[in-house]
Design a protein around this motif. Structure first.
Motif, mmCIF file in Angstrom:
data_model
loop_
_atom_site.group_PDB
_atom_site.id
_atom_site.type_symbol
_atom_site.label_atom_id
_atom_site.label_comp_id
_atom_site.label_asym_id
_atom_site.label_seq_id
_atom_site.Cartn_x
_atom_site.Cartn_y
_atom_site.Cartn_z
ATOM 1 N N LEU A 156 -10.895 -6.734 -38.411
ATOM 2 C CA LEU A 156 -11.405 -5.546 -37.712
ATOM 3 C C LEU A 156 -11.002 -5.641 -36.254
ATOM 4 C CD1 LEU A 156 -15.165 -5.898 -36.770
ATOM 5 C CD2 LEU A 156 -13.865 -7.806 -37.723
ATOM 6 N N ASP A 157 -10.881 -4.510 -35.610
ATOM 7 C CA ASP A 157 -10.583 -4.474 -34.177
ATOM 8 C C ASP A 157 -11.882 -4.076 -33.462
ATOM 9 O OD1 ASP A 157 -9.637 -4.203 -31.619
ATOM 10 O OD2 ASP A 157 -8.279 -2.525 -32.055
ATOM 11 N N TYR A 158 -12.724 -5.078 -33.164
ATOM 12 C CA TYR A 158 -14.066 -4.766 -32.667
ATOM 13 C C TYR A 158 -14.072 -4.251 -31.232
ATOM 14 C CZ TYR A 158 -14.166 -9.291 -30.186
ATOM 15 O OH TYR A 158 -13.885 -10.350 -29.352
ATOM 16 N N ASP A 159 -13.014 -4.552 -30.438
ATOM 17 C CA ASP A 159 -12.998 -4.125 -29.033
ATOM 18 C C ASP A 159 -11.954 -3.048 -28.755
ATOM 19 O OD1 ASP A 159 -10.845 -5.780 -29.451
ATOM 20 O OD2 ASP A 159 -11.153 -7.015 -27.667
ATOM 21 N N ASN A 160 -11.331 -2.515 -29.802
ATOM 22 C CA ASN A 160 -10.389 -1.399 -29.675
ATOM 23 C C ASN A 160 -9.219 -1.695 -28.736
ATOM 24 O OD1 ASN A 160 -11.987 0.115 -31.413
ATOM 25 N ND2 ASN A 160 -13.091 1.141 -29.756
ATOM 26 N N ASP A 161 -8.745 -2.953 -28.753
ATOM 27 C CA ASP A 161 -7.594 -3.293 -27.909
ATOM 28 C C ASP A 161 -6.277 -3.190 -28.665
ATOM 29 O OD1 ASP A 161 -7.714 -5.497 -29.578
ATOM 30 O OD2 ASP A 161 -7.738 -6.995 -27.967
ATOM 31 N N GLY A 162 -6.351 -2.747 -29.936
ATOM 32 C CA GLY A 162 -5.134 -2.571 -30.721
ATOM 33 C C GLY A 162 -4.719 -3.773 -31.527
ATOM 34 N N PHE A 163 -5.487 -4.880 -31.453
ATOM 35 C CA PHE A 163 -5.161 -6.085 -32.214
ATOM 36 C C PHE A 163 -6.323 -6.456 -33.120
ATOM 37 C CE2 PHE A 163 -2.359 -6.447 -28.534
ATOM 38 C CZ PHE A 163 -1.153 -6.774 -29.130
ATOM 39 N N LEU A 164 -6.001 -6.837 -34.346
ATOM 40 C CA LEU A 164 -7.026 -7.177 -35.325
ATOM 41 C C LEU A 164 -7.707 -8.494 -34.988
ATOM 42 C CD1 LEU A 164 -5.286 -6.374 -38.729
ATOM 43 C CD2 LEU A 164 -7.056 -5.022 -37.579
ATOM 44 N N ASP A 165 -9.024 -8.464 -34.988
ATOM 45 C CA ASP A 165 -9.833 -9.666 -34.842
ATOM 46 C C ASP A 165 -10.249 -10.153 -36.236
ATOM 47 O OD1 ASP A 165 -9.828 -9.265 -31.919
ATOM 48 O OD2 ASP A 165 -11.083 -7.537 -32.407
ATOM 49 N N VAL A 166 -10.925 -11.302 -36.289
ATOM 50 C CA VAL A 166 -11.232 -11.955 -37.559
ATOM 51 C C VAL A 166 -12.714 -12.275 -37.647
ATOM 52 C CG1 VAL A 166 -10.992 -14.202 -38.732
ATOM 53 C CG2 VAL A 166 -8.954 -12.929 -38.071
ATOM 54 N N PHE A 167 -13.292 -12.038 -38.827
ATOM 55 C CA PHE A 167 -14.652 -12.483 -39.124
ATOM 56 C C PHE A 167 -14.613 -13.221 -40.446
ATOM 57 C CE2 PHE A 167 -18.940 -12.017 -40.872
ATOM 58 C CZ PHE A 167 -19.718 -12.403 -39.794
ATOM 59 N N LEU A 168 -15.208 -14.431 -40.476
ATOM 60 C CA LEU A 168 -15.231 -15.256 -41.680
ATOM 61 C C LEU A 168 -16.667 -15.602 -42.036
ATOM 62 C CD1 LEU A 168 -12.192 -17.432 -40.700
ATOM 63 C CD2 LEU A 168 -12.341 -16.177 -42.843
ATOM 64 N N VAL A 169 -17.029 -15.385 -43.286
ATOM 65 C CA VAL A 169 -18.387 -15.588 -43.769
ATOM 66 C C VAL A 169 -18.559 -17.025 -44.235
ATOM 67 C CG1 VAL A 169 -20.158 -14.795 -45.392
ATOM 68 C CG2 VAL A 169 -18.465 -13.177 -44.485
ATOM 69 N N SER A 170 -19.712 -17.622 -43.927
ATOM 70 C CA SER A 170 -19.997 -19.008 -44.305
ATOM 71 C C SER A 170 -21.144 -19.079 -45.297
ATOM 72 C CB SER A 170 -20.366 -19.842 -43.073
ATOM 73 O OG SER A 170 -20.705 -21.165 -43.438
ATOM 74 N N GLY A 171 -21.125 -20.125 -46.140
ATOM 75 C CA GLY A 171 -22.254 -20.438 -46.993
ATOM 76 C C GLY A 171 -23.307 -21.223 -46.227
ATOM 77 N N GLU A 172 -24.296 -21.736 -46.963
ATOM 78 C CA GLU A 172 -25.391 -22.499 -46.366
ATOM 79 C C GLU A 172 -24.863 -23.715 -45.619
ATOM 80 O OE1 GLU A 172 -28.728 -23.031 -45.001
ATOM 81 O OE2 GLU A 172 -29.032 -21.818 -46.788
ATOM 82 N N GLY A 173 -25.420 -23.960 -44.421
ATOM 83 C CA GLY A 173 -25.037 -25.119 -43.631
ATOM 84 C C GLY A 173 -23.977 -24.837 -42.596
ATOM 85 N N GLY A 174 -23.503 -23.611 -42.522
ATOM 86 C CA GLY A 174 -22.507 -23.236 -41.531
ATOM 87 C C GLY A 174 -22.844 -21.903 -40.901
ATOM 88 N N LEU A 175 -22.043 -21.505 -39.948
ATOM 89 C CA LEU A 175 -22.238 -20.256 -39.234
ATOM 90 C C LEU A 175 -21.031 -19.356 -39.472
ATOM 91 C CD1 LEU A 175 -24.079 -18.753 -37.156
ATOM 92 C CD2 LEU A 175 -22.662 -19.771 -35.355
ATOM 93 N N SER A 176 -21.285 -18.122 -39.894
ATOM 94 C CA SER A 176 -20.193 -17.152 -39.965
ATOM 95 C C SER A 176 -19.632 -16.958 -38.564
ATOM 96 C CB SER A 176 -20.695 -15.827 -40.532
ATOM 97 O OG SER A 176 -21.175 -16.002 -41.850
ATOM 98 N N ARG A 177 -18.312 -16.814 -38.455
ATOM 99 C CA ARG A 177 -17.687 -16.838 -37.139
ATOM 100 C C ARG A 177 -16.838 -15.598 -36.869
ATOM 101 N NH1 ARG A 177 -18.201 -21.597 -34.393
ATOM 102 N NH2 ARG A 177 -19.036 -23.333 -35.628
ATOM 103 N N LEU A 178 -16.870 -15.194 -35.603
ATOM 104 C CA LEU A 178 -16.070 -14.082 -35.098
ATOM 105 C C LEU A 178 -15.011 -14.634 -34.152
ATOM 106 C CD1 LEU A 178 -15.763 -10.923 -34.833
ATOM 107 C CD2 LEU A 178 -17.230 -11.118 -32.816
#
Length: 541
Positions: free
Chosen positions: A57-79
């Motif tokens: 997703l491009d969360y800040d509308n700068d024209g470049f795709l950003d990344v979000f990764l989902v984690s299971g228990e014991g970790g943190l999903s990251r942006l």
């Protein structure tokens, strides 16, 4: 018969041979965190096997795709923020991403039409809606948006869609099963807890079913649960995983396909009055050609034959074929797996998948990622593995595919316990990258080296009367005498979110003759004579 080098080259050319090499650039791109998902040697519960998704997703509308990764228990999903120079910077903490737990899926859309893409993340337990505040941070608005659930649920795939075309995206959430670790049997404790005479985690067979959920967007930042009144909750005996949206019957309304594990898959046909009719069996997408319910995991849509209709592809378990359902027109399908050449790879457990034109020749190719559900299979020393490689099929034209995985570079041949996969062009060069979420490992980021020499275009649509992100818009691109179609969608693959921009390979065509957009509002827009090899922003009139 002996062939000269020139004759061999001619044979390879006629067979559709193509030079392609994918490499895994995740580490040098800054994607180095691991995402836990239960045990790496054995898994006690099914919740350890199913997650997790990935998103572009491009969360800040700068024209470049950003990344979000989902984690299971014991970790943190990251942006991660794409800095536009080939690197992703971890911005998780400063952007307010704080929820932990058994993360499953992710989907993205601008639910409040403020011009910034929001995130919805599913969990076993309780989901979260992150509102994007001006591209500067995310805030958890789950409760105030009316999306808090009154009990623990095994939420999996999700997708935003504007099912009533009112200009506000609604939300569909699949549910896998009713699961409680306190009462679920342990490996080997009942007949559903064995695989090839090895005790493994139990389920989904033997676990109670649950119902899928549909939330209607009220247009004021809140949602209401319309699962019962819409018919979304009517199917009651399905283990639902991935959610795929599309106007499969061409009536201008978004339908919903759900890939289901060990039970018939679902196709919700949008009736246009706020209700859906589940018609997968009637329309030929519930079972395989032999009438068997397969272990559906991921799902993708694409016009593989160039006939103007969206086909559906589904990944399945080992000892099962992958499934390609060809759309015969108006949302009626036939199992075309064998005719398409997709019936040979039966040892893989497939998860994330997507159609993408990796060589920009104008035909949608297909990639799927694999990894067995049970780490214990490695003890068998067979040709099935917990960590496995991806499969790349090249569309040779007309929906006939050739498996070119083993000659497509080291990135394709790496073995990982892969799950979610997202497709998108991270550097706007016309070559689509693939982001893969691996269990208990850093992610994979597949990038093709070199250029194909073919032309392309990348379209970003902005709704005005329609929802701001143009979710549900259908595009037709005519270039070089051929017309291609695609739709803007949220969700898909396996619990993941692809680039919302639409990528089209154009072969040697140097101009786009006609660009036609059917917006969800009902407006049809036509533009002509467009130049190629660029990102084009199109705003709804």
């Amino acid at each position: 018969m002996r062939l000269t080098l020139s004759a061999l080259g001619l044979v390879l050319l006629l067979a559709g041979e193509v030079n392609v090499e994918f490499s895994n650039i995740a580490k040098q791109a800054g994607l180095a965190h691991s995402f836990p998902n239960g045990g790496a040697q054995s898994k006690q519960f099914i919740i350890e096997t199913t997650g997790s998704g990935a998103a572009f997703l491009d969360y800040d509308n700068d024209g470049f795709l950003d990344v979000f990764l989902v984690s299971g228990e014991g970790g943190l999903s990251r942006l991660y923020h794409n800095n536009g120079r080939g690197r992703f910077d971890d911005v998780t903490s400063q952007f307010g991403i704080t929820r932990t737990g058994w993360g499953q899926g992710v989907c993205a859309a601008d639910f409040d039409n403020d011009g910034f893409t929001d995130l919805f993340v599913t969990y076993w337990g309780a989901n979260v809606l992150y509102r994007n505040v001006g591209g500067k941070r995310f805030e958890d608005v789950t409760a105030q948006a009316g999306l808090r659930q009154d009990r623990v649920r095994y939420n999996t795939g999700c997708a935003f869609l504007d099912y009533d075309n009112d200009g506000h995206v609604d939300l569909f959430v699949a549910n896998y099963a009713q699961f409680d670790p306190a009462v679920t049997p342990k490996p080997g404790e009942n007949p559903y807890c064995w695989y090839r005479n090895i005790p493994v985690n139990c389920g989904p067979r033997g676990l109670p079913f649950d119902r899928n959920i549909l939330y209607h967007n009220n247009g004021d930042g809140t949602f209401r649960d319309v699962s019962e009144s819409s018919g979304a909750a009517a199917p009651s005996q399905n283990y639902s995983l991935s959610v795929l949206t599309g106007d499969f019957n061409g009536d201008g309304r978004t339908d919903i396909y759900v890939a289901c594990d060990q039970t018939p898959s679902l196709l919700y046909i949008n009736r246009g009055d706020g209700t859906f009719s589940e018609e997968a069996l009637l329309r030929g997408v519930a079972l395989d050609e032999n009438g068997k319910a397969l272990s559906g995991m991921g799902a993708a849509a694409g016009d593989t034959h160039g006939d103007g209709w969206l086909d559906i592809f589904r990944t399945n378990f080992s000892d099962e074929r992958e499934t390609l359902y060809r759309n015969l027109g108006k949302g009626n399908f036939e199992d075309a797996t064998r005719a398409a050449g997709l019936f040979r790879n039966t040892r893989f457990v497939g998860w994330g998948c997507g159609f993408f034109d990796f060589d920009n020749d104008g035909w949608k190719d297909l990639l799927l990622v694999n990894g067995h559900a049970f780490p214990e299979v490695d003890r068998l020393r067979l040709d099935i593995r917990y960590k496995d490689r991806a499969i790349l099929y090249r569309n040779q034209g007309g929906g006939v595919f050739a498996d070119i995985s083993e000659r497509s570079g080291p990135g394709l041949l790496e073995r990982h316990p892969a799950r979610g996969a997202a497709f998108g062009d991270i550097d706007n060069d016309g070559a689509v990258e693939v982001l893969i979420n691996n269990q208990n490992e850093p992610p994979t980021l597949l990038k093709r080296s070199g250029l194909s020499g073919n032309n392309w275009i990348l379209l970003k649509l902005e709704g005005v009367r329609s929802n701001r992100g143009a979710v549900g818009a259908r595009v037709r691109v005519t270039a070089g005498g051929r017309t291609q179609i695609d739709e803007v969608r949220s969700g898909g693959s396996y619990l993941s979110q692809n680039d919302p921009r639409l990528h089209f390979g154009l072969g040697r065509a140097s101009r786009i003759e006609r660009l036609e957009i059917d917006w969800p509002s009902g407006v049809r827009q036509v533009r002509r004579d467009l130049s190629v090899n660029r990102v084009v922003v199109v705003r709804e009139p």
